[in-house]
Scaffold this motif. Structure first.
Motif, PDB file in Angstrom:
ATOM      1  N   ALA A  38       0.924  -1.227  -0.095  1.00 22.37           N
ATOM      2  CA  ALA A  38       0.012  -0.066   0.082  1.00 22.37           C
ATOM      3  C   ALA A  38       0.817   1.341   0.067  1.00 22.37           C
ATOM      4  N   ALA A  39       2.109   1.084   0.686  1.00 25.39           N
ATOM      5  CA  ALA A  39       2.764   2.495   0.691  1.00 25.39           C
ATOM      6  C   ALA A  39       3.672   2.452  -0.514  1.00 25.39           C
ATOM      7  N   MET A  40       3.742   1.243  -1.250  1.00 24.56           N
ATOM      8  CA  MET A  40       4.686   1.438  -2.628  1.00 24.56           C
ATOM      9  C   MET A  40       4.111   0.613  -3.591  1.00 24.56           C
ATOM     10  N   PRO A  41       2.684   1.203  -4.019  1.00 24.82           N
ATOM     11  CA  PRO A  41       2.111   0.483  -5.152  1.00 24.82           C
ATOM     12  C   PRO A  41       2.701   0.105  -6.232  1.00 24.82           C
ATOM     13  N   ARG A  42       3.674   1.004  -6.650  1.00 28.88           N
ATOM     14  CA  ARG A  42       4.388   0.880  -8.029  1.00 28.88           C
ATOM     15  C   ARG A  42       5.729   0.303  -8.204  1.00 28.88           C
ATOM     16  N   SER A  43       6.062   0.111  -6.995  1.00 30.84           N
ATOM     17  CA  SER A  43       7.707  -0.583  -6.799  1.00 30.84           C
ATOM     18  C   SER A  43       7.607  -1.982  -6.961  1.00 30.84           C
ATOM     19  N   ARG A  44       8.694  -2.183  -7.645  1.00 26.61           N
ATOM     20  CA  ARG A  44       9.104  -3.873  -7.787  1.00 26.61           C
ATOM     21  C   ARG A  44       9.608  -4.325  -6.490  1.00 26.61           C
ATOM     22  N   ILE A  45       8.774  -5.542  -5.792  1.00 27.55           N
ATOM     23  CA  ILE A  45       9.297  -5.937  -4.726  1.00 27.55           C
ATOM     24  C   ILE A  45       9.649  -7.382  -4.761  1.00 27.55           C
ATOM     25  N   SER A  46      10.739  -7.533  -4.549  1.00 32.96           N
ATOM     26  CA  SER A  46      11.402  -8.894  -4.501  1.00 32.96           C
ATOM     27  C   SER A  46      11.448  -9.469  -3.186  1.00 32.96           C
ATOM     28  N   LEU A  47      11.338 -10.963  -2.947  1.00 36.31           N
ATOM     29  CA  LEU A  47      11.303 -11.488  -1.768  1.00 36.31           C
ATOM     30  C   LEU A  47      12.492 -12.543  -1.997  1.00 36.31           C
ATOM     31  N   VAL A  48      13.563 -12.384  -0.885  1.00 38.48           N
ATOM     32  CA  VAL A  48      14.458 -13.486  -0.682  1.00 38.48           C
ATOM     33  C   VAL A  48      14.082 -14.005   0.420  1.00 38.48           C
ATOM     34  N   GLY A  49      13.954 -15.637   0.006  1.00 37.12           N
ATOM     35  CA  GLY A  49      13.342 -16.601   1.194  1.00 37.12           C
ATOM     36  C   GLY A  49      14.105 -17.943   0.695  1.00 37.12           C
ATOM     37  N   LEU A  50      13.595 -18.887   1.602  1.00 36.65           N
ATOM     38  CA  LEU A  50      13.896 -20.245   1.314  1.00 36.65           C
ATOM     39  C   LEU A  50      13.291 -20.766   0.016  1.00 36.65           C
ATOM     40  N   PRO A  51      14.140 -21.590  -0.688  1.00 38.93           N
ATOM     41  CA  PRO A  51      13.481 -22.120  -1.938  1.00 38.93           C
ATOM     42  C   PRO A  51      11.975 -22.577  -2.065  1.00 38.93           C
ATOM     43  N   TRP A  52      11.335 -23.295  -1.023  1.00 35.26           N
ATOM     44  CA  TRP A  52       9.979 -23.446  -1.217  1.00 35.26           C
ATOM     45  C   TRP A  52       9.156 -22.184  -1.145  1.00 35.26           C
ATOM     46  N   ALA A  53       9.532 -21.145  -0.750  1.00 36.51           N
ATOM     47  CA  ALA A  53       8.750 -19.861  -0.623  1.00 36.51           C
ATOM     48  C   ALA A  53       8.469 -19.247  -2.219  1.00 36.51           C
ATOM     49  N   ASP A  54       8.936 -19.830  -3.361  1.00 37.28           N
ATOM     50  CA  ASP A  54       8.620 -19.510  -4.713  1.00 37.28           C
ATOM     51  C   ASP A  54       7.204 -19.614  -4.792  1.00 37.28           C
ATOM     52  N   GLN A  55       6.657 -20.760  -4.064  1.00 35.91           N
ATOM     53  CA  GLN A  55       5.191 -20.795  -4.173  1.00 35.91           C
ATOM     54  C   GLN A  55       4.450 -19.689  -3.325  1.00 35.91           C
ATOM     55  N   PHE A  60       0.965 -14.930  -3.217  1.00 36.86           N
ATOM     56  CA  PHE A  60       0.642 -13.603  -2.711  1.00 36.86           C
ATOM     57  C   PHE A  60       1.246 -12.602  -3.923  1.00 36.86           C
ATOM     58  N   SER A  61       1.073 -12.524  -5.217  1.00 36.63           N
ATOM     59  CA  SER A  61       1.687 -11.975  -6.218  1.00 36.63           C
ATOM     60  C   SER A  61       1.151 -10.388  -6.251  1.00 36.63           C
ATOM     61  N   ALA A  62       0.076 -10.353  -5.317  1.00 35.86           N
ATOM     62  CA  ALA A  62      -0.516  -8.956  -5.176  1.00 35.86           C
ATOM     63  C   ALA A  62       0.575  -8.083  -4.317  1.00 35.86           C
ATOM     64  N   TYR A  63       1.626  -8.918  -3.486  1.00 37.34           N
ATOM     65  CA  TYR A  63       2.135  -7.997  -2.694  1.00 37.34           C
ATOM     66  C   TYR A  63       3.948  -8.156  -3.130  1.00 37.34           C
ATOM     67  N   VAL A  64       4.186  -9.460  -3.866  1.00 37.76           N
ATOM     68  CA  VAL A  64       5.451  -9.644  -4.128  1.00 37.76           C
ATOM     69  C   VAL A  64       5.635  -9.919  -5.720  1.00 37.76           C
ATOM     70  N   ASP A  65       6.653  -9.428  -6.295  1.00 34.09           N
ATOM     71  CA  ASP A  65       6.581  -9.253  -7.637  1.00 34.09           C
ATOM     72  C   ASP A  65       7.717 -10.308  -8.134  1.00 34.09           C
ATOM     73  N   GLU A  66       8.497 -10.491  -7.331  1.00 37.24           N
ATOM     74  CA  GLU A  66       9.820 -11.642  -7.867  1.00 37.24           C
ATOM     75  C   GLU A  66      10.234 -12.353  -6.595  1.00 37.24           C
ATOM     76  N   PHE A  67      10.493 -13.751  -6.702  1.00 41.79           N
ATOM     77  CA  PHE A  67      11.218 -14.379  -5.746  1.00 41.79           C
ATOM     78  C   PHE A  67      12.617 -14.732  -6.073  1.00 41.79           C
ATOM     79  N   ILE A  68      13.518 -14.815  -4.960  1.00 41.15           N
ATOM     80  CA  ILE A  68      14.935 -15.138  -5.039  1.00 41.15           C
ATOM     81  C   ILE A  68      15.242 -16.042  -4.066  1.00 41.15           C
ATOM     82  N   ALA A  69      15.772 -17.181  -4.517  1.00 41.51           N
ATOM     83  CA  ALA A  69      16.125 -18.335  -3.584  1.00 41.51           C
ATOM     84  C   ALA A  69      17.268 -18.092  -2.898  1.00 41.51           C
TER      85      ALA A  69
END
Length: 334
Positions: A38-55, A60-69
């Motif tokens: 909500a604070a960054m509606p036009r930002s590209r947000i990447s998530l770095v997480g455990l490999p399983w968290a790609d799913q 939650f693609s409404a909040y996360v644009d990209e996943f990085i293992a």
């Protein structure tokens, strides 16, 4: 200097968030992710997480644009550290030149060094000491429910609070998988109770015979069936519960993904489970639940809605009557 408008003072065209944890921990971060979007509606947000968290990122693609293992870290027990991959991982992160990195992985004792190595232009997160340079670190709350702790970080940086409720979106693919499995055939919505006897660690599991006894008592109600759920690794455990039951359950452990299992749960009247990830799925689904704690901090990990979700402390398997009483009370709720 206050932190309340910190996000507004920084470019956040590209943002990377670090939270390399398991399912329940990730679901508890959803209110904070919702506030950050909500604070960054036009930002590209990447998530770095455990490999399983790609799913997780895809759900939650409404909040996360990209996943990085994340290859892992020796201080983090969630996965073996793949040390041979770390150099290239950090080099690739620095090459991205993120505008902003957010550390949402605990109190920062080890995770702040990980996030600093991403090389973002600015960094924020939890930390015991003030940040250095263009950093904003706020103290990790000593008390409180996990979703509220993480939401406090987001709002402390200037994101709007968009509610503390969890989510678990059910997708069309989840529904198709559940239908194709045949597990739900003959199970009308509202006609069954889900029992999830497993957990990531065996010492967090309530005894199988207790789950079986409670399930048998609930199954006395007309037309109320028992459905056992679990991961492929928990098939022996659900089979043990089934053998101990007088009334044969539907054993749905093994063949279903997390999403299809959640679709199955979404039609249930009630879930009874250990303190594990499915309790947070139930919170996201607004599915009534009885959650049995034996190890973790109940104040930190209990679902927020104490009317819909009843949590009991029973490390020695002595509270079967209390579990049954709470289950019956939830089944009576309108």
């Amino acid at each position: 200097m206050t932190t309340s408008s910190w996000l507004a003072r920084h470019d956040h065209t590209s943002v990377v968030i670090f939270r390399a944890l398991q399912l329940g921990d990730m679901l508890c971060a959803v209110p904070a992710l919702r506030a950050l979007r909500a604070a960054m509606p036009r930002s590209r947000i990447s998530l770095v997480g455990l490999p399983w968290a790609d799913q997780f990122a895809r759900r939650f693609s409404a909040y996360v644009d990209e996943f990085i293992a994340f290859p892992g870290h020796e201080a983090f027990p969630e996965q073996p550290a793949r040390l041979d991959q770390l150099h290239d991982f950090y080099a690739s992160m620095r090459a991205r030149r993120f505008d902003l990195a957010l550390q949402m992985h605990g109190n920062g004792q080890y995770s702040n060094a990980v996030v600093r190595a991403f090389g973002a232009r600015a960094m924020a997160g939890f930390g015991a000491a003030p940040g250095r340079g263009d950093e904003c670190l706020i103290p990790f709350p000593d008390t409180g429910a996990e979703p509220l702790r993480l939401l406090e970080l987001a709002t402390g940086l200037g994101a709007p609070a968009c509610g503390p409720q969890l989510e678990f979106p059910i997708t069309a693919a989840d529904e198709r998988e559940l239908e194709a499995s045949g597990v739900a055939r003959g199970l009308a919505p509202g006609s069954y109770v889900c029992i999830h006897p497993g957990a990531r660690y065996a010492d967090k599991c309530w005894p199988a015979k207790k789950f079986a006894a409670v399930a048998d008592q609930l199954a006395i109600r007309p037309q109320l069936k028992t459905v056992l759920t679990g991961s492929p690794a928990e098939v022996p455990l659900t089979a043990a519960v089934a053998r101990l039951m007088r009334r044969a359950p539907v054993d749905a452990a093994g063949p279903l993904s997390i999403g299809a299992m959640a679709a199955l749960m979404s039609r249930a009247r009630l879930l009874i489970c250990n303190d594990t990830g499915v309790s947070h799925i139930a919170a996201g689904l607004r599915l009534r639940s009885v959650v049995i704690f034996s190890k973790a901090d109940i104040r930190r990990w209990a679902p927020l809605d104490q009317q819909l979700h009843r949590c009991l402390w029973d490390p020695f398997g002595e509270q079967a009557k209390a579990v049954l009483d709470q289950a019956r009370a939830l089944l009576m709720l309108r």
